[in-house]
Design a protein around this motif. Structure first.
Motif, PDB file in Angstrom:
ATOM      1  N   ARG A 171     -10.158   1.329   9.173  1.00  0.00           N
ATOM      2  CA  ARG A 171      -9.013   2.350   9.002  1.00  0.00           C
ATOM      3  C   ARG A 171      -9.242   3.248  10.254  1.00  0.00           C
ATOM      4  NH1 ARG A 171      -8.438   6.746   4.225  1.00  0.00           N
ATOM      5  NH2 ARG A 171      -6.493   7.471   4.720  1.00  0.00           N
ATOM      6  N   TYR A 204      -4.704   0.865   7.860  1.00  0.00           N
ATOM      7  CA  TYR A 204      -5.698  -0.133   7.619  1.00  0.00           C
ATOM      8  C   TYR A 204      -5.393  -1.325   8.573  1.00  0.00           C
ATOM      9  CZ  TYR A 204      -7.175   2.628   3.656  1.00  0.00           C
ATOM     10  OH  TYR A 204      -7.627   3.425   2.803  1.00  0.00           O
ATOM     11  N   LEU A 250      -8.656  -4.863   1.123  1.00  0.00           N
ATOM     12  CA  LEU A 250      -7.941  -3.683   1.358  1.00  0.00           C
ATOM     13  C   LEU A 250      -8.142  -2.578   0.171  1.00  0.00           C
ATOM     14  CD1 LEU A 250      -4.583  -5.210   2.794  1.00  0.00           C
ATOM     15  CD2 LEU A 250      -6.319  -3.817   4.057  1.00  0.00           C
TER      16      LEU A 250
END
Length: 434
Positions: A368, A374, A412
Protein backbone atom coordinates in the motif's frame (compact mmCIF):
# COMPACT_ATOMS: atom_id res chain seq x y z
CA UNK A 1 38.49 3.92 -32.98
CA UNK A 2 38.50 0.74 -30.92
CA UNK A 3 35.41 0.47 -28.68
CA UNK A 4 35.09 -2.58 -26.43
CA UNK A 5 32.19 -1.70 -24.11
CA UNK A 6 28.77 -0.18 -24.86
CA UNK A 7 25.26 -0.17 -23.41
CA UNK A 8 22.25 -0.59 -25.71
CA UNK A 9 18.47 -0.81 -25.39
CA UNK A 10 16.52 -3.71 -26.89
CA UNK A 11 12.76 -4.18 -27.09
CA UNK A 12 11.03 -7.24 -28.50
CA UNK A 13 7.74 -7.04 -30.35
CA UNK A 14 4.40 -7.34 -28.60
CA UNK A 15 2.24 -10.29 -29.53
CA UNK A 16 -0.78 -9.59 -31.71
CA UNK A 17 -4.19 -9.31 -30.04
CA UNK A 18 -6.68 -12.14 -30.34
CA UNK A 19 -9.91 -11.30 -32.17
CA UNK A 20 -13.53 -11.45 -31.05
CA UNK A 21 -15.56 -12.47 -34.10
CA UNK A 22 -18.47 -14.72 -34.98
CA UNK A 23 -19.25 -16.79 -38.00
CA UNK A 24 -22.33 -15.58 -39.90
CA UNK A 25 -22.83 -17.65 -43.02
CA UNK A 26 -25.79 -18.88 -44.97
CA UNK A 27 -26.72 -22.49 -44.19
CA UNK A 28 -24.52 -22.44 -41.03
CA UNK A 29 -27.04 -21.81 -38.26
CA UNK A 30 -24.64 -22.54 -35.43
CA UNK A 31 -21.53 -20.76 -36.69
CA UNK A 32 -20.22 -19.79 -33.29
CA UNK A 33 -17.03 -17.88 -32.41
CA UNK A 34 -14.45 -17.40 -35.15
CA UNK A 35 -11.87 -14.96 -33.77
CA UNK A 36 -8.30 -15.94 -34.65
CA UNK A 37 -5.13 -15.72 -32.56
CA UNK A 38 -2.60 -12.93 -32.77
CA UNK A 39 0.86 -13.52 -34.22
CA UNK A 40 4.00 -13.75 -32.14
CA UNK A 41 6.11 -10.62 -31.67
CA UNK A 42 9.63 -10.52 -33.05
CA UNK A 43 12.67 -11.36 -30.93
CA UNK A 44 15.85 -9.29 -30.68
CA UNK A 45 18.78 -11.62 -31.31
CA UNK A 46 22.51 -10.99 -31.08
CA UNK A 47 24.61 -12.90 -33.61
CA UNK A 48 28.38 -13.22 -33.52
CA UNK A 49 30.12 -12.10 -36.71
CA UNK A 50 33.82 -12.84 -37.14
CA UNK A 51 34.02 -9.91 -39.57
CA UNK A 52 33.32 -7.44 -36.76
CA UNK A 53 36.29 -6.22 -34.72
CA UNK A 54 34.87 -3.46 -32.52
CA UNK A 55 31.62 -2.24 -30.92
CA UNK A 56 32.07 1.18 -32.53
CA UNK A 57 28.84 0.96 -34.57
CA UNK A 58 26.77 0.92 -31.37
CA UNK A 59 27.95 4.44 -30.55
CA UNK A 60 25.68 5.64 -33.36
CA UNK A 61 22.77 3.23 -33.00
CA UNK A 62 21.94 1.90 -29.56
CA UNK A 63 18.19 1.25 -29.76
CA UNK A 64 16.90 -1.94 -31.38
CA UNK A 65 13.20 -2.71 -31.58
CA UNK A 66 11.40 -5.67 -33.15
CA UNK A 67 7.98 -5.39 -34.79
CA UNK A 68 4.77 -6.57 -33.08
CA UNK A 69 2.81 -9.57 -34.26
CA UNK A 70 -0.28 -9.06 -36.42
CA UNK A 71 -3.67 -9.13 -34.71
CA UNK A 72 -5.97 -12.11 -35.13
CA UNK A 73 -8.72 -11.86 -37.77
CA UNK A 74 -12.17 -13.12 -38.60
CA UNK A 75 -12.88 -16.64 -39.84
CA UNK A 76 -10.38 -18.05 -37.38
CA UNK A 77 -7.42 -16.56 -39.26
CA UNK A 78 -4.20 -16.21 -37.29
CA UNK A 79 -2.13 -13.03 -37.39
CA UNK A 80 1.31 -13.13 -38.98
CA UNK A 81 4.27 -13.53 -36.63
CA UNK A 82 7.06 -10.95 -36.88
CA UNK A 83 10.59 -11.75 -37.98
CA UNK A 84 13.38 -11.46 -35.38
CA UNK A 85 15.76 -8.51 -35.48
CA UNK A 86 19.36 -9.70 -35.75
CA UNK A 87 22.10 -7.49 -34.32
CA UNK A 88 25.67 -8.33 -35.33
CA UNK A 89 28.37 -8.23 -32.66
CA UNK A 90 32.03 -9.28 -32.77
CA UNK A 91 32.86 -12.82 -31.72
CA UNK A 92 34.07 -12.65 -28.13
CA UNK A 93 31.27 -10.37 -26.91
CA UNK A 94 29.98 -10.97 -23.38
CA UNK A 95 26.42 -9.78 -22.71
CA UNK A 96 25.22 -8.48 -19.33
CA UNK A 97 21.93 -7.14 -18.02
CA UNK A 98 22.74 -3.49 -17.36
CA UNK A 99 20.31 -3.27 -14.43
CA UNK A 100 21.24 -6.42 -12.49
CA UNK A 101 24.73 -7.09 -13.79
CA UNK A 102 23.80 -10.73 -14.52
CA UNK A 103 25.63 -12.38 -17.42
CA UNK A 104 23.18 -13.28 -20.19
CA UNK A 105 25.56 -15.03 -22.53
CA UNK A 106 28.99 -15.23 -24.12
CA UNK A 107 29.24 -15.25 -27.91
CA UNK A 108 32.54 -16.93 -28.79
CA UNK A 109 31.76 -18.75 -32.06
CA UNK A 110 30.99 -17.28 -35.47
CA UNK A 111 27.22 -17.26 -36.18
CA UNK A 112 26.45 -18.10 -32.54
CA UNK A 113 23.19 -16.45 -31.46
CA UNK A 114 21.68 -15.19 -28.21
CA UNK A 115 18.07 -14.04 -27.74
CA UNK A 116 18.32 -10.96 -25.52
CA UNK A 117 14.66 -9.90 -25.76
CA UNK A 118 11.94 -12.45 -26.38
CA UNK A 119 8.87 -11.50 -28.37
CA UNK A 120 5.46 -11.79 -26.74
CA UNK A 121 3.14 -14.63 -27.73
CA UNK A 122 -0.03 -13.78 -29.57
CA UNK A 123 -3.27 -13.44 -27.63
CA UNK A 124 -5.91 -16.13 -28.14
CA UNK A 125 -9.07 -15.33 -30.04
CA UNK A 126 -12.57 -16.15 -28.81
CA UNK A 127 -12.53 -19.37 -30.83
CA UNK A 128 -10.65 -20.91 -27.87
CA UNK A 129 -13.14 -19.91 -25.16
CA UNK A 130 -16.30 -21.64 -26.35
CA UNK A 131 -17.83 -23.92 -23.71
CA UNK A 132 -21.16 -25.77 -23.44
CA UNK A 133 -22.33 -23.06 -21.04
CA UNK A 134 -21.00 -20.15 -23.10
CA UNK A 135 -21.34 -20.92 -26.79
CA UNK A 136 -20.79 -17.32 -27.89
CA UNK A 137 -17.97 -15.96 -25.71
CA UNK A 138 -16.85 -12.37 -26.11
CA UNK A 139 -13.47 -13.21 -24.64
CA UNK A 140 -10.10 -12.61 -26.29
CA UNK A 141 -6.62 -12.02 -24.99
CA UNK A 142 -4.35 -9.11 -25.78
CA UNK A 143 -0.93 -10.01 -27.05
CA UNK A 144 1.77 -10.62 -24.46
CA UNK A 145 4.19 -7.67 -24.11
CA UNK A 146 7.63 -8.23 -25.55
CA UNK A 147 10.64 -8.15 -23.27
CA UNK A 148 12.43 -4.84 -22.93
CA UNK A 149 15.81 -4.45 -21.31
CA UNK A 150 19.02 -2.48 -21.25
CA UNK A 151 22.09 -4.61 -21.88
CA UNK A 152 25.83 -4.02 -21.64
CA UNK A 153 28.15 -5.47 -24.26
CA UNK A 154 31.78 -6.14 -23.43
CA UNK A 155 34.19 -7.27 -26.12
CA UNK A 156 36.99 -9.55 -24.98
CA UNK A 157 39.40 -10.41 -27.74
CA UNK A 158 39.58 -14.08 -28.67
CA UNK A 159 43.34 -14.62 -28.38
CA UNK A 160 45.13 -17.79 -27.31
CA UNK A 161 48.18 -15.99 -25.95
CA UNK A 162 48.46 -12.52 -24.45
CA UNK A 163 51.50 -10.24 -24.09
CA UNK A 164 51.53 -8.28 -20.83
CA UNK A 165 54.09 -5.97 -19.28
CA UNK A 166 55.01 -2.36 -18.64
CA UNK A 167 54.89 0.12 -21.54
CA UNK A 168 57.84 0.01 -23.96
CA UNK A 169 59.10 -3.46 -22.98
CA UNK A 170 58.90 -4.62 -26.61
CA UNK A 171 55.46 -6.22 -26.84
CA UNK A 172 54.47 -4.59 -30.15
CA UNK A 173 57.91 -5.22 -31.65
CA UNK A 174 57.70 -8.88 -30.66
CA UNK A 175 54.25 -9.14 -32.28
CA UNK A 176 55.61 -7.64 -35.52
CA UNK A 177 58.54 -10.10 -35.47
CA UNK A 178 56.53 -13.32 -35.01
CA UNK A 179 53.40 -12.41 -37.02
CA UNK A 180 52.45 -10.33 -40.05
CA UNK A 181 50.73 -7.74 -37.87
CA UNK A 182 51.88 -4.13 -38.23
CA UNK A 183 51.31 -2.48 -34.85
CA UNK A 184 52.46 1.07 -34.22
CA UNK A 185 56.00 1.06 -32.79
CA UNK A 186 57.76 4.14 -31.41
CA UNK A 187 60.30 5.11 -28.77
CA UNK A 188 57.82 6.41 -26.21
CA UNK A 189 55.39 4.90 -23.73
CA UNK A 190 51.75 4.06 -24.52
CA UNK A 191 52.41 3.75 -28.25
CA UNK A 192 49.84 0.92 -28.23
CA UNK A 193 46.44 2.46 -27.48
CA UNK A 194 44.33 -0.47 -28.67
CA UNK A 195 44.87 -4.26 -28.61
CA UNK A 196 46.52 -5.77 -31.69
CA UNK A 197 46.14 -9.35 -32.90
CA UNK A 198 48.41 -11.51 -35.00
CA UNK A 199 48.54 -15.15 -36.10
CA UNK A 200 51.67 -17.13 -35.22
CA UNK A 201 52.37 -20.06 -37.57
CA UNK A 202 55.12 -22.55 -36.65
CA UNK A 203 57.07 -24.91 -38.90
CA UNK A 204 55.56 -27.97 -37.20
CA UNK A 205 52.04 -26.93 -38.23
CA UNK A 206 50.93 -25.42 -34.93
CA UNK A 207 49.45 -21.95 -34.88
CA UNK A 208 47.84 -19.62 -32.34
CA UNK A 209 46.48 -16.10 -32.04
CA UNK A 210 48.74 -13.65 -30.20
CA UNK A 211 47.41 -10.44 -28.63
CA UNK A 212 49.51 -7.36 -27.89
CA UNK A 213 47.75 -5.52 -25.09
CA UNK A 214 48.38 -1.88 -24.05
CA UNK A 215 51.05 -1.52 -21.38
CA UNK A 216 50.08 -1.77 -17.72
CA UNK A 217 51.33 0.51 -14.96
CA UNK A 218 50.97 0.62 -11.17
CA UNK A 219 47.30 1.07 -10.28
CA UNK A 220 46.02 -0.26 -13.62
CA UNK A 221 43.42 -2.45 -11.89
CA UNK A 222 42.06 0.70 -10.25
CA UNK A 223 41.90 2.68 -13.49
CA UNK A 224 45.40 4.14 -13.84
CA UNK A 225 46.82 4.46 -17.34
CA UNK A 226 45.18 2.44 -20.11
CA UNK A 227 45.40 -0.91 -18.33
CA UNK A 228 41.99 -1.08 -16.68
CA UNK A 229 40.24 -0.51 -20.00
CA UNK A 230 41.98 -3.50 -21.58
CA UNK A 231 42.62 -5.88 -18.67
CA UNK A 232 39.39 -7.69 -19.56
CA UNK A 233 41.04 -8.91 -22.77
CA UNK A 234 43.62 -10.85 -20.71
CA UNK A 235 40.74 -12.97 -19.35
CA UNK A 236 40.30 -14.66 -22.73
CA UNK A 237 43.93 -15.68 -23.13
CA UNK A 238 44.96 -19.19 -22.17
CA UNK A 239 48.68 -18.50 -21.87
CA UNK A 240 50.37 -15.29 -20.73
CA UNK A 241 53.78 -14.11 -21.94
CA UNK A 242 55.01 -11.72 -19.25
CA UNK A 243 57.61 -9.43 -20.81
CA UNK A 244 60.20 -7.74 -18.60
CA UNK A 245 62.63 -5.07 -19.85
CA UNK A 246 66.35 -5.84 -19.27
CA UNK A 247 67.61 -2.46 -20.51
CA UNK A 248 70.02 -1.25 -17.77
CA UNK A 249 69.34 2.40 -18.65
CA UNK A 250 65.53 2.41 -18.37
CA UNK A 251 65.58 3.55 -14.73
CA UNK A 252 63.43 0.63 -13.45
CA UNK A 253 64.04 -2.59 -11.54
CA UNK A 254 62.96 -5.73 -13.50
CA UNK A 255 61.86 -7.65 -10.40
CA UNK A 256 59.77 -4.75 -9.11
CA UNK A 257 58.15 -4.38 -12.56
CA UNK A 258 57.42 -8.10 -12.66
CA UNK A 259 55.82 -8.10 -9.20
CA UNK A 260 53.80 -4.96 -9.93
CA UNK A 261 52.25 -6.42 -13.09
CA UNK A 262 51.35 -9.60 -11.21
CA UNK A 263 49.77 -7.47 -8.50
CA UNK A 264 47.63 -5.65 -11.08
CA UNK A 265 46.54 -8.91 -12.70
CA UNK A 266 45.65 -10.43 -9.33
CA UNK A 267 43.77 -7.32 -8.23
CA UNK A 268 41.66 -7.40 -11.38
CA UNK A 269 41.03 -11.18 -11.29
CA UNK A 270 42.95 -13.59 -9.06
CA UNK A 271 42.32 -16.41 -11.54
CA UNK A 272 44.79 -14.75 -13.93
CA UNK A 273 47.64 -15.56 -11.54
CA UNK A 274 46.94 -19.29 -11.95
CA UNK A 275 47.03 -19.13 -15.74
CA UNK A 276 50.05 -20.74 -17.49
CA UNK A 277 52.71 -18.04 -17.76
CA UNK A 278 56.15 -17.66 -19.29
CA UNK A 279 58.51 -14.92 -18.11
CA UNK A 280 60.12 -13.28 -21.17
CA UNK A 281 63.08 -10.95 -20.46
CA UNK A 282 63.50 -8.63 -23.48
CA UNK A 283 66.20 -6.42 -25.00
CA UNK A 284 68.97 -8.86 -24.03
CA UNK A 285 71.11 -7.60 -26.93
CA UNK A 286 71.75 -4.29 -25.13
CA UNK A 287 75.20 -4.02 -23.41
CA UNK A 288 74.81 -4.63 -19.69
CA UNK A 289 71.60 -6.64 -20.10
CA UNK A 290 73.38 -9.92 -19.27
CA UNK A 291 74.20 -8.78 -15.73
CA UNK A 292 70.67 -7.52 -15.23
CA UNK A 293 69.21 -10.78 -16.52
CA UNK A 294 71.35 -12.82 -14.13
CA UNK A 295 70.25 -10.67 -11.17
CA UNK A 296 66.62 -10.95 -12.24
CA UNK A 297 66.79 -14.75 -12.53
CA UNK A 298 68.35 -14.96 -9.04
CA UNK A 299 65.63 -12.74 -7.55
CA UNK A 300 62.93 -14.76 -9.32
CA UNK A 301 64.41 -18.05 -8.06
CA UNK A 302 64.18 -16.75 -4.48
CA UNK A 303 60.51 -15.71 -4.89
CA UNK A 304 57.21 -17.62 -4.89
CA UNK A 305 57.30 -17.53 -8.71
CA UNK A 306 60.47 -19.62 -8.99
CA UNK A 307 58.64 -22.39 -10.89
CA UNK A 308 57.80 -20.13 -13.86
CA UNK A 309 59.86 -20.79 -16.99
CA UNK A 310 62.18 -17.94 -18.03
CA UNK A 311 62.91 -17.57 -21.75
CA UNK A 312 64.82 -14.40 -22.74
CA UNK A 313 64.48 -13.03 -26.30
CA UNK A 314 65.88 -10.31 -28.49
CA UNK A 315 63.53 -8.63 -30.93
CA UNK A 316 66.57 -7.28 -32.81
CA UNK A 317 68.64 -10.42 -33.30
CA UNK A 318 65.63 -12.79 -32.89
CA UNK A 319 67.62 -14.81 -30.37
CA UNK A 320 65.39 -17.10 -28.33
CA UNK A 321 62.24 -16.30 -30.34
CA UNK A 322 61.65 -19.73 -31.90
CA UNK A 323 62.19 -21.71 -28.66
CA UNK A 324 59.76 -19.36 -26.92
CA UNK A 325 57.09 -19.86 -29.60
CA UNK A 326 57.42 -23.66 -29.47
CA UNK A 327 57.23 -23.65 -25.66
CA UNK A 328 54.14 -21.42 -25.87
CA UNK A 329 52.47 -23.80 -28.35
CA UNK A 330 53.28 -26.74 -26.05
CA UNK A 331 51.70 -25.00 -23.04
CA UNK A 332 48.70 -23.99 -25.11
CA UNK A 333 48.06 -27.59 -26.23
CA UNK A 334 48.08 -28.75 -22.61
CA UNK A 335 45.63 -26.01 -21.60
CA UNK A 336 43.26 -26.80 -24.48
CA UNK A 337 43.24 -30.48 -23.54
CA UNK A 338 42.55 -29.65 -19.87
CA UNK A 339 39.74 -27.25 -20.83
CA UNK A 340 38.13 -29.88 -23.06
CA UNK A 341 38.23 -32.42 -20.22
CA UNK A 342 36.72 -29.92 -17.78
CA UNK A 343 33.96 -29.00 -20.26
CA UNK A 344 33.08 -32.70 -20.67
CA UNK A 345 32.86 -33.12 -16.88
CA UNK A 346 30.64 -30.04 -16.54
CA UNK A 347 28.37 -31.29 -19.32
CA UNK A 348 28.07 -34.66 -17.60
CA UNK A 349 27.28 -32.97 -14.27
CA UNK A 350 24.62 -30.81 -15.96
CA UNK A 351 22.86 -33.91 -17.31
CA UNK A 352 22.70 -35.51 -13.87
CA UNK A 353 21.11 -32.51 -12.14
CA UNK A 354 17.87 -33.32 -10.33
CA UNK A 355 14.74 -31.21 -10.43
CA UNK A 356 14.25 -29.46 -7.09
CA UNK A 357 10.65 -28.39 -7.66
CA UNK A 358 9.09 -24.97 -8.15
CA UNK A 359 10.40 -21.89 -6.38
CA UNK A 360 8.92 -21.12 -2.99
CA UNK A 361 8.74 -17.40 -3.79
CA UNK A 362 5.22 -15.90 -3.74
CA UNK A 363 3.49 -15.42 -7.10
CA UNK A 364 2.66 -11.81 -6.23
CA UNK A 365 3.03 -9.18 -3.52
CA UNK A 366 0.54 -6.63 -2.20
CA UNK A 367 1.72 -3.28 -0.85
CA UNK A 368 0.00 0.00 0.00
CA UNK A 369 1.50 3.34 -1.02
CA UNK A 370 1.25 6.66 0.77
CA UNK A 371 -1.91 7.58 -1.18
CA UNK A 372 -3.75 4.49 0.03
CA UNK A 373 -3.53 2.68 -3.31
CA UNK A 374 -3.05 -1.09 -3.08
CA UNK A 375 -0.35 -2.15 -5.56
CA UNK A 376 -0.17 -5.79 -6.67
CA UNK A 377 3.19 -6.76 -8.21
CA UNK A 378 4.46 -9.98 -9.77
CA UNK A 379 5.49 -11.05 -13.26
CA UNK A 380 2.60 -13.46 -13.80
CA UNK A 381 -0.15 -11.20 -12.43
CA UNK A 382 1.12 -8.14 -14.32
CA UNK A 383 1.33 -10.11 -17.57
CA UNK A 384 -2.21 -11.36 -17.00
CA UNK A 385 -3.47 -7.78 -16.56
CA UNK A 386 -1.77 -6.62 -19.75
CA UNK A 387 -3.23 -9.52 -21.74
CA UNK A 388 -6.82 -8.92 -20.58
CA UNK A 389 -9.02 -7.30 -23.22
CA UNK A 390 -10.99 -4.65 -21.34
CA UNK A 391 -13.36 -3.93 -24.23
CA UNK A 392 -15.60 -6.92 -23.52
CA UNK A 393 -17.58 -7.74 -20.38
CA UNK A 394 -16.86 -11.46 -20.66
CA UNK A 395 -13.11 -10.75 -20.54
CA UNK A 396 -13.51 -8.68 -17.37
CA UNK A 397 -15.51 -11.46 -15.71
CA UNK A 398 -12.80 -13.97 -16.65
CA UNK A 399 -10.09 -11.67 -15.28
CA UNK A 400 -11.93 -11.34 -11.95
CA UNK A 401 -12.29 -15.12 -11.79
CA UNK A 402 -8.54 -15.52 -12.39
CA UNK A 403 -7.69 -13.05 -9.63
CA UNK A 404 -9.91 -14.98 -7.24
CA UNK A 405 -8.31 -18.28 -8.24
CA UNK A 406 -4.79 -16.90 -7.65
CA UNK A 407 -5.76 -15.63 -4.21
CA UNK A 408 -5.37 -11.96 -5.05
CA UNK A 409 -8.76 -10.98 -3.61
CA UNK A 410 -8.01 -12.73 -0.31
CA UNK A 411 -4.57 -11.11 -0.15
CA UNK A 412 -6.10 -7.67 -0.68
CA UNK A 413 -8.57 -8.27 2.15
CA UNK A 414 -5.76 -9.36 4.45
CA UNK A 415 -3.87 -6.20 3.53
CA UNK A 416 -6.89 -4.12 4.65
CA UNK A 417 -8.64 -3.37 1.36
CA UNK A 418 -12.29 -2.32 1.59
CA UNK A 419 -15.07 -1.54 -0.88
CA UNK A 420 -14.11 1.36 -3.10
CA UNK A 421 -10.35 1.22 -2.43
CA UNK A 422 -8.13 1.66 -5.48
CA UNK A 423 -6.11 -1.32 -6.69
CA UNK A 424 -3.31 -1.10 -9.26
CA UNK A 425 -1.82 -3.99 -11.23
CA UNK A 426 0.76 -2.72 -13.69
CA UNK A 427 -0.98 -0.03 -15.75
CA UNK A 428 -4.48 -1.31 -14.84
CA UNK A 429 -6.34 0.54 -12.08
CA UNK A 430 -9.74 -0.49 -10.66
CA UNK A 431 -11.86 -0.29 -7.51
CA UNK A 432 -11.92 -3.15 -5.04
CA UNK A 433 -15.41 -4.67 -4.61
CA UNK A 434 -16.29 -7.17 -1.89
Amino acid sequence: MFVDTVTINVKAGKGGDGAVAFRHEKFVPFGGPAGGDGGRGGDVVLIADEGQRTLMDFRYQNHFKAKPGQNGMIKGMYGRGSEPVYVKVPAGTVVYDAETGAELGDLTQDKQTLVVAKGGRGGRGNIHFKTPKNTAPEIAENGEPGEERRIRLELRLLADVGLVGYPSVGKSTFLSVVTKAKPKIAAYQFTTLTPNLGMVRLDDGHDFVLADLPGLIAGAADGAGLGFQFLRHVERTRVILHMVDMDPDNGREPMKDFQQILHELGTYDEKLLHRPQIVVPTKIEIPGADERLAAFKKALADSEWAALPVMPVSNVTHAGVQPLLHKTAELLQAVVAADAEQAAEEESAEKTKTYTGPSAEPAFNVTRDEDGVYIVTGDRIERLAKMTNLDHQDSLIRFDRQLHGMGVNDALREAGARDGDTVMIGDLTFDFVE
